[in-house]
Scaffold this motif. Structure first.
Motif, PDB file in Angstrom:
ATOM      1  N   LEU A 157     -37.912  15.926   4.243  1.00 33.63           N
ATOM      2  CA  LEU A 157     -36.901  16.462   5.175  1.00 33.63           C
ATOM      3  C   LEU A 157     -35.753  16.673   4.099  1.00 33.63           C
ATOM      4  N   SER A 158     -34.597  17.032   5.322  1.00 37.57           N
ATOM      5  CA  SER A 158     -33.505  17.388   4.638  1.00 37.57           C
ATOM      6  C   SER A 158     -33.307  16.098   3.968  1.00 37.57           C
ATOM      7  N   GLY A 159     -32.332  16.758   3.392  1.00 36.12           N
ATOM      8  CA  GLY A 159     -31.093  15.591   1.687  1.00 36.12           C
ATOM      9  C   GLY A 159     -30.069  15.154   3.211  1.00 36.12           C
ATOM     10  N   THR A 160     -29.012  15.990   4.702  1.00 31.85           N
ATOM     11  CA  THR A 160     -28.510  15.321   5.586  1.00 31.85           C
ATOM     12  C   THR A 160     -29.494  14.458   6.808  1.00 31.85           C
ATOM     13  N   ALA A 161     -30.676  14.888   6.288  1.00 30.08           N
ATOM     14  CA  ALA A 161     -31.345  13.880   7.337  1.00 30.08           C
ATOM     15  C   ALA A 161     -31.563  12.242   6.007  1.00 30.08           C
ATOM     16  N   ALA A 162     -31.915  12.801   5.915  1.00 37.82           N
ATOM     17  CA  ALA A 162     -32.740  12.138   4.682  1.00 37.82           C
ATOM     18  C   ALA A 162     -31.469  10.948   3.548  1.00 37.82           C
ATOM     19  N   GLN A 163     -29.749  11.641   3.569  1.00 38.33           N
ATOM     20  CA  GLN A 163     -29.005  10.221   3.927  1.00 38.33           C
ATOM     21  C   GLN A 163     -28.732   9.221   4.720  1.00 38.33           C
ATOM     22  N   ALA A 164     -28.662   9.909   6.266  1.00 37.24           N
ATOM     23  CA  ALA A 164     -28.312   9.708   7.502  1.00 37.24           C
ATOM     24  C   ALA A 164     -29.393   8.547   7.070  1.00 37.24           C
ATOM     25  N   GLU A 165     -30.434   9.380   7.289  1.00 41.22           N
ATOM     26  CA  GLU A 165     -31.315   7.607   6.955  1.00 41.22           C
ATOM     27  C   GLU A 165     -30.819   6.235   6.638  1.00 41.22           C
ATOM     28  N   LEU A 166     -30.173   6.358   5.073  1.00 35.11           N
ATOM     29  CA  LEU A 166     -30.172   5.676   4.368  1.00 35.11           C
ATOM     30  C   LEU A 166     -29.132   4.932   4.762  1.00 35.11           C
ATOM     31  N   ASP A 167     -28.264   5.724   5.155  1.00 37.24           N
ATOM     32  CA  ASP A 167     -27.374   5.169   6.041  1.00 37.24           C
ATOM     33  C   ASP A 167     -27.516   3.644   6.958  1.00 37.24           C
ATOM     34  N   THR A 168     -27.774   4.206   7.363  1.00 39.46           N
ATOM     35  CA  THR A 168     -28.445   3.432   8.703  1.00 39.46           C
ATOM     36  C   THR A 168     -28.921   1.625   8.016  1.00 39.46           C
ATOM     37  N   GLY A 169     -30.265   2.079   7.303  1.00 44.69           N
ATOM     38  CA  GLY A 169     -31.121   0.976   6.846  1.00 44.69           C
ATOM     39  C   GLY A 169     -30.303   0.475   6.386  1.00 44.69           C
ATOM     40  N   LEU A 170     -29.043   0.584   5.128  1.00 46.71           N
ATOM     41  CA  LEU A 170     -27.678  -0.252   4.021  1.00 46.71           C
ATOM     42  C   LEU A 170     -27.363  -0.781   5.009  1.00 46.71           C
ATOM     43  N   ARG A 171     -26.443   0.338   5.849  1.00 43.98           N
ATOM     44  CA  ARG A 171     -25.782  -1.092   7.326  1.00 43.98           C
ATOM     45  C   ARG A 171     -26.409  -1.703   7.661  1.00 43.98           C
ATOM     46  N   THR A 172     -27.975  -2.135   8.139  1.00 49.90           N
ATOM     47  CA  THR A 172     -28.272  -2.926   8.707  1.00 49.90           C
ATOM     48  C   THR A 172     -28.460  -3.884   7.829  1.00 49.90           C
ATOM     49  N   ALA A 173     -28.643  -3.384   7.076  1.00 55.75           N
ATOM     50  CA  ALA A 173     -28.705  -4.776   6.385  1.00 55.75           C
ATOM     51  C   ALA A 173     -28.197  -5.483   5.375  1.00 55.75           C
ATOM     52  N   GLY A 174     -26.417  -5.053   5.717  1.00 55.05           N
ATOM     53  CA  GLY A 174     -25.011  -5.618   5.522  1.00 55.05           C
ATOM     54  C   GLY A 174     -24.280  -4.778   4.913  1.00 55.05           C
ATOM     55  N   TRP A 175     -24.547  -3.732   4.277  1.00 56.68           N
ATOM     56  CA  TRP A 175     -23.966  -3.261   2.986  1.00 56.68           C
ATOM     57  C   TRP A 175     -22.845  -2.232   3.726  1.00 56.68           C
ATOM     58  N   ARG A 176     -21.626  -1.750   3.740  1.00 56.98           N
ATOM     59  CA  ARG A 176     -20.306  -1.495   3.996  1.00 56.98           C
ATOM     60  C   ARG A 176     -19.720  -0.060   3.584  1.00 56.98           C
ATOM     61  N   HIS A 177     -20.062   1.125   4.777  1.00 62.38           N
ATOM     62  CA  HIS A 177     -19.912   2.155   3.837  1.00 62.38           C
ATOM     63  C   HIS A 177     -18.884   2.598   3.720  1.00 62.38           C
ATOM     64  N   ARG A 178     -18.631   2.494   1.960  1.00 64.10           N
ATOM     65  CA  ARG A 178     -17.287   2.999   1.850  1.00 64.10           C
ATOM     66  C   ARG A 178     -16.258   4.343   1.613  1.00 64.10           C
ATOM     67  N   VAL A 179     -16.964   5.320   1.362  1.00 67.10           N
ATOM     68  CA  VAL A 179     -17.090   6.725   0.599  1.00 67.10           C
ATOM     69  C   VAL A 179     -17.702   7.535   1.363  1.00 67.10           C
ATOM     70  N   GLY A 180     -17.681   8.839   1.931  1.00 66.37           N
ATOM     71  CA  GLY A 180     -18.678   9.808   2.642  1.00 66.37           C
ATOM     72  C   GLY A 180     -18.139  10.930   2.261  1.00 66.37           C
ATOM     73  N   HIS A 181     -18.675  11.967   1.370  1.00 64.10           N
ATOM     74  CA  HIS A 181     -17.672  13.201   1.678  1.00 64.10           C
ATOM     75  C   HIS A 181     -18.897  14.766   1.694  1.00 64.10           C
ATOM     76  N   ARG A 182     -18.703  15.458   2.352  1.00 62.29           N
ATOM     77  CA  ARG A 182     -19.503  16.191   2.498  1.00 62.29           C
ATOM     78  C   ARG A 182     -19.203  17.972   1.651  1.00 62.29           C
ATOM     79  N   GLU A 183     -20.180  18.745   2.084  1.00 71.21           N
ATOM     80  CA  GLU A 183     -20.137  20.109   1.270  1.00 71.21           C
ATOM     81  C   GLU A 183     -20.624  21.166   2.235  1.00 71.21           C
ATOM     82  N   GLU A 184     -20.381  22.699   2.042  1.00 69.15           N
ATOM     83  CA  GLU A 184     -21.703  22.937   2.452  1.00 69.15           C
ATOM     84  C   GLU A 184     -22.630  22.876   1.839  1.00 69.15           C
ATOM     85  N   ASP A 185     -23.194  22.094   0.556  1.00 70.94           N
ATOM     86  CA  ASP A 185     -24.323  22.149   0.229  1.00 70.94           C
ATOM     87  C   ASP A 185     -24.560  20.901  -0.063  1.00 70.94           C
TER      88      ASP A 185
END
Length: 203
Positions: A157-185
């Protein structure tokens, strides 16, 4: 990596197939990774897809110990050579996710660089539990994932989709999102938790 591309073939006849040590894009991305880490120092880091070992070597400037692992035998050799000068502070080992190196325990930092989209569905689904095991008992822990945003031809799958999937899994497990950085590539995210973090979803 598991049941994805032939990672050993990547290194057949070339020791830096992705230009990690030479391309400005890759060198700059490593600098962004280091800048995105939320703490100045870490006790033990696990680079779970170390490749040529360039990022693992960079992490030694911020970590007391670094465990580097990769699914490709040649990548492990390259990482070991690049980390050799660090002596007992660094070790490189072959390990195929979702397995975890024996040494990757009590980690307060785990880095997943350019690996998520090469993992199959089952392996990606197992990652939150693998990460929990790596940081078990650590008062403060951090996970950072960075990946090319697009869809390599040999990826699941794409990197964007894989990253979003991990974000959902970690937040559900109690992790807190701290840093988000998006670039064209590429896209980078980090998550933190304490040993007493709740297991409920943390928006």
């Amino acid at each position: 990596m598991s049941r994805g591309p032939d990672v050993d073939a990547w290194y057949a006849g070339q020791d830096d197939p992705f230009g990690v040590g030479t391309h400005w894009y890759e060198r700059r991305k490593r600098t962004v990774v280091l800048a995105a880490l939320t703490r100045e120092r870490y006790a033990r880091a696990w680079d779970a897809a170390s490749g040529t070992g360039h990022l693992a070597a960079d992490l030694l400037d911020r970590c007391d110990e670094v465990v580097a692992s990769d699914a490709a035998a040649r990548a492990v050799e390259l990482s070991a050579a690049r980390l050799a000068a660090a002596g007992h502070r660094a070790r490189a080992t072959r390990c195929v996710l979702p397995d975890r190196p024996v040494a990757a325990v009590g980690c307060d930092l785990v880095v997943l660089s350019e690996v998520l989209y090469y993992l199959d569905d089952a392996t990606r689904g197992a990652l939150p539990a693998v990460l929990e095991a790596a940081v078990h008992g650590v008062p403060r822990a951090e996970v950072l994932a960075v990946t090319w945003r697009h869809h390599p031809g040999d990826a699941h799958l794409s990197g964007t989709a894989a990253q979003a999937e991990l974000d959902t899994g970690l937040r559900t497990a109690g992790w807190r999102h701290r840093v988000g950085h998006r670039e064209e590539d590429f896209v980078l995210d980090s998550w933190t938790r304490t040993a007493s973090s709740p297991t409920a979803h943390d928006a």
